[in-house]
Design a protein around this motif. Structure first.
Motif, PDB file in Angstrom:
ATOM      1  N   LEU A  83       0.834  -1.201   0.000  1.00 22.79           N
ATOM      2  CA  LEU A  83       0.000   0.000   0.000  1.00 22.79           C
ATOM      3  C   LEU A  83       0.869   1.252   0.000  1.00 22.79           C
ATOM      4  N   GLY A  84       1.933   1.215   0.789  1.00 25.64           N
ATOM      5  CA  GLY A  84       2.845   2.354   0.827  1.00 25.64           C
ATOM      6  C   GLY A  84       3.541   2.583  -0.502  1.00 25.64           C
ATOM      7  N   ARG A  85       3.919   1.495  -1.174  1.00 32.65           N
ATOM      8  CA  ARG A  85       4.565   1.632  -2.496  1.00 32.65           C
ATOM      9  C   ARG A  85       3.632   2.311  -3.490  1.00 32.65           C
ATOM     10  N   HIS A  86       2.372   1.907  -3.476  1.00 33.20           N
ATOM     11  CA  HIS A  86       1.412   2.485  -4.411  1.00 33.20           C
ATOM     12  C   HIS A  86       1.094   3.933  -4.060  1.00 33.20           C
ATOM     13  N   ALA A  87       1.085   4.252  -2.775  1.00 38.68           N
ATOM     14  CA  ALA A  87       0.834   5.636  -2.382  1.00 38.68           C
ATOM     15  C   ALA A  87       1.917   6.559  -2.929  1.00 38.68           C
ATOM     16  N   ASP A  88       3.152   6.094  -2.939  1.00 42.89           N
ATOM     17  CA  ASP A  88       4.245   6.908  -3.480  1.00 42.89           C
ATOM     18  C   ASP A  88       4.070   7.143  -4.975  1.00 42.89           C
ATOM     19  N   LEU A  89       3.505   6.154  -5.672  1.00 42.53           N
ATOM     20  CA  LEU A  89       3.329   6.253  -7.127  1.00 42.53           C
ATOM     21  C   LEU A  89       2.106   7.075  -7.499  1.00 42.53           C
ATOM     22  N   LEU A  90       1.066   7.063  -6.647  1.00 43.62           N
ATOM     23  CA  LEU A  90      -0.242   7.601  -7.023  1.00 43.62           C
ATOM     24  C   LEU A  90      -0.639   8.787  -6.160  1.00 43.62           C
ATOM     25  N   ALA A  91       0.277   9.717  -5.994  1.00 48.00           N
ATOM     26  CA  ALA A  91       0.024  10.845  -5.097  1.00 48.00           C
ATOM     27  C   ALA A  91      -1.175  11.677  -5.536  1.00 48.00           C
ATOM     28  N   GLY A  92      -1.490  11.688  -6.831  1.00 46.87           N
ATOM     29  CA  GLY A  92      -2.552  12.555  -7.323  1.00 46.87           C
ATOM     30  C   GLY A  92      -3.914  11.920  -7.407  1.00 46.87           C
ATOM     31  N   HIS A  93      -4.064  10.692  -6.958  1.00 50.73           N
ATOM     32  CA  HIS A  93      -5.350  10.015  -7.094  1.00 50.73           C
ATOM     33  C   HIS A  93      -6.350  10.457  -6.016  1.00 50.73           C
ATOM     34  N   PRO A  94      -7.639  10.316  -6.300  1.00 50.55           N
ATOM     35  CA  PRO A  94      -8.665  10.690  -5.315  1.00 50.55           C
ATOM     36  C   PRO A  94      -8.791   9.645  -4.219  1.00 50.55           C
ATOM     37  N   ALA A  95      -9.710   9.882  -3.293  1.00 48.64           N
ATOM     38  CA  ALA A  95      -9.969   8.915  -2.232  1.00 48.64           C
ATOM     39  C   ALA A  95     -10.564   7.641  -2.820  1.00 48.64           C
ATOM     40  N   LEU A  96     -10.339   6.522  -2.147  1.00 47.12           N
ATOM     41  CA  LEU A  96     -10.855   5.243  -2.600  1.00 47.12           C
ATOM     42  C   LEU A  96     -12.367   5.178  -2.440  1.00 47.12           C
ATOM     43  N   GLY A  97     -13.046   4.767  -3.511  1.00 44.64           N
ATOM     44  CA  GLY A  97     -14.485   4.574  -3.445  1.00 44.64           C
ATOM     45  C   GLY A  97     -14.861   3.175  -3.014  1.00 44.64           C
ATOM     46  N   SER A  98     -13.899   2.250  -3.133  1.00 45.61           N
ATOM     47  CA  SER A  98     -14.187   0.860  -2.752  1.00 45.61           C
ATOM     48  C   SER A  98     -12.901   0.155  -2.362  1.00 45.61           C
ATOM     49  N   VAL A  99     -13.052  -0.804  -1.477  1.00 51.03           N
ATOM     50  CA  VAL A  99     -11.988  -1.732  -1.101  1.00 51.03           C
ATOM     51  C   VAL A  99     -12.613  -3.120  -1.152  1.00 51.03           C
TER      52      VAL A  99
END
Length: 388
Positions: free
Chosen positions: A52-68
């Protein structure tokens, strides 16, 4: 949505978490799963959090998650505190929408009042229950570890805690008569779940059923009989107020449609973490495909390396367009063909389009095409014919 990009988070943003362990491997299952046995799940749980941390570094500009969506495998085998840690970390890394849908796949044997309350406390808002059948003989054939009585009890107990409940059933089993399926499906609909996922049995080569079929010990239902059962399924589900909103999925209202799956069908972005998980991400305007290492040990090792944009697989415009169309046509709202033109620079063949309309397989409303009820039976073929 008309001004939205043809793919990406404007069409939905979700997180899929793959938990690969099961108490037993079902003979029809072709997913990336492993026997749970007596495993130490600590290293895998740590790897999921790191990913999750790796993806957060890559996707800084994405919106909040609508689903998990916690799928598998059997993620209901996870400790509730580990589920909670994943949800809390996802919130910290990406944020969770105020009305976020958080689904947990579960088996009937894992349902108890205490488990249900612990999942709710961890943040789960929706349960997907794999009952697969309401016939004891069929459950034995499918390799399940519960009986019909337990299946029905688990649905009743789940509904006391989760209003948003989905149940899975597998039909078109070898030799299954229409009368039997009508009785079974009618009973399933009477249980009160507002969402049903109804799948025809598919015999995959790598499965135990696939090996039995290869030896001639198992004969799959023929296509015509499957089609008849599919039509019967639509009739019964519609009559009970759960029409199909996708080829295999039925809901009592839009409120109960799977937001996570709609992200797939609408061409949104989703993060895929866990062994073997797939993801689709928009990075610098490009459609990126991710595929995690399949074996848990390899996956745990892989998350030690940061996600580097240059090492990720970028889908070609053609592959991207074909995938979006194949998924987008499955939902009843249809697919806007202008999105394909924006990606590939070429229009859909007008002759092919007109032929599919005239044969009653699709309908068209402006640039949007959708499958008719007859067309749902041929969804893959129609998508291939319309593809650039």
């Amino acid at each position: 949505m008309a001004d939205a990009p043809p793919f990406g988070p404007a069409h939905g943003f979700g997180l899929y978490i793959h938990w690969p362990y099961c108490s037993r491997i079902c003979p029809y299952c072709d997913f990336n799963v492993y026997a749970a046995k007596d495993r130490d799940n600590g290293p895998l749980n740590a790897a999921l959090l790191a990913d999750l941390g790796r993806h957060a570094d890559l996707l800084a500009g994405h919106p909040a998650l609508g689903s998990v969506y916690l799928g598998g495998g059997t993620p209901s085998l996870m400790a509730p505190e580990d589920i909670a840690a994943l949800i809390e970390t996802a919130d910290r890394c990406f944020g969770l929408a105020a009305d976020v849908e958080i689904t947990l796949e579960a088996n009937p044997v894992d349902i108890s009042p205490a488990a249900l309350e612990s999942w709710k406390a961890a943040g789960i808002t929706r349960l997907s229950l794999g009952i697969q059948s309401l016939e004891d003989e069929a459950l034995t054939f499918l390799g399940r570890d519960h009986d019909a009585a337990m299946a029905k009890q688990s649905v009743a107990e789940a509904l006391t805690v989760f209003d948003n409940l989905s149940i899975d059933l597998i039909y078109a089993r070898p030799g299954q008569p229409q009368t039997s399926w009508k009785t079974e499906l009618t009973e399933a609909l009477s249980l009160g779940a507002p969402h049903l996922s109804l799948y025809e049995l598919t015999i995959e080569e790598r499965t135990a059923f696939g090996q039995r079929a290869k030896r001639g010990e198992l004969v799959p239902m023929d296509d015509d009989d499957q089609a008849d059962l599919y039509e019967l399924t639509q009739d019964i589900s519609e009559a009970h107020g759960l029409p199909a909103y996708e080829v295999s999925n039925h809901a009592a209202s839009k409120q109960y449609q799977s937001r996570h799956n709609l992200t797939y069908w609408r061409g949104g972005d989703w993060i895929g973490i866990g062994p073997g998980a797939h993801g689709r991400l928009t990075v610098d305007g490009a459609r990126i495909a991710t595929h995690a290492a399949a074996r848990p040990a390899d996956y745990q090792l892989s998350v030690q390396t940061p996600l580097d944009r240059s090492s990720l697989i970028e889908l070609s415009p053609l592959d991207n367009a074909r995938e979006l169309l194949a998924l987008g046509l499955r939902a009843d709202v249809g697919f806007d063909l202008e999105r394909i033109a924006r990606i590939t620079g070429s229009e859909t063949d007008a002759t092919t389009l007109q032929s599919l309309i005239e044969t009653g397989l699709i309908r068209q409303n402006g640039p949007t095409v959708s499958l008719t009820r007859e067309g749902r039976l041929l969804a893959d073929r129609i998508a291939a014919e319309l593809s650039p």
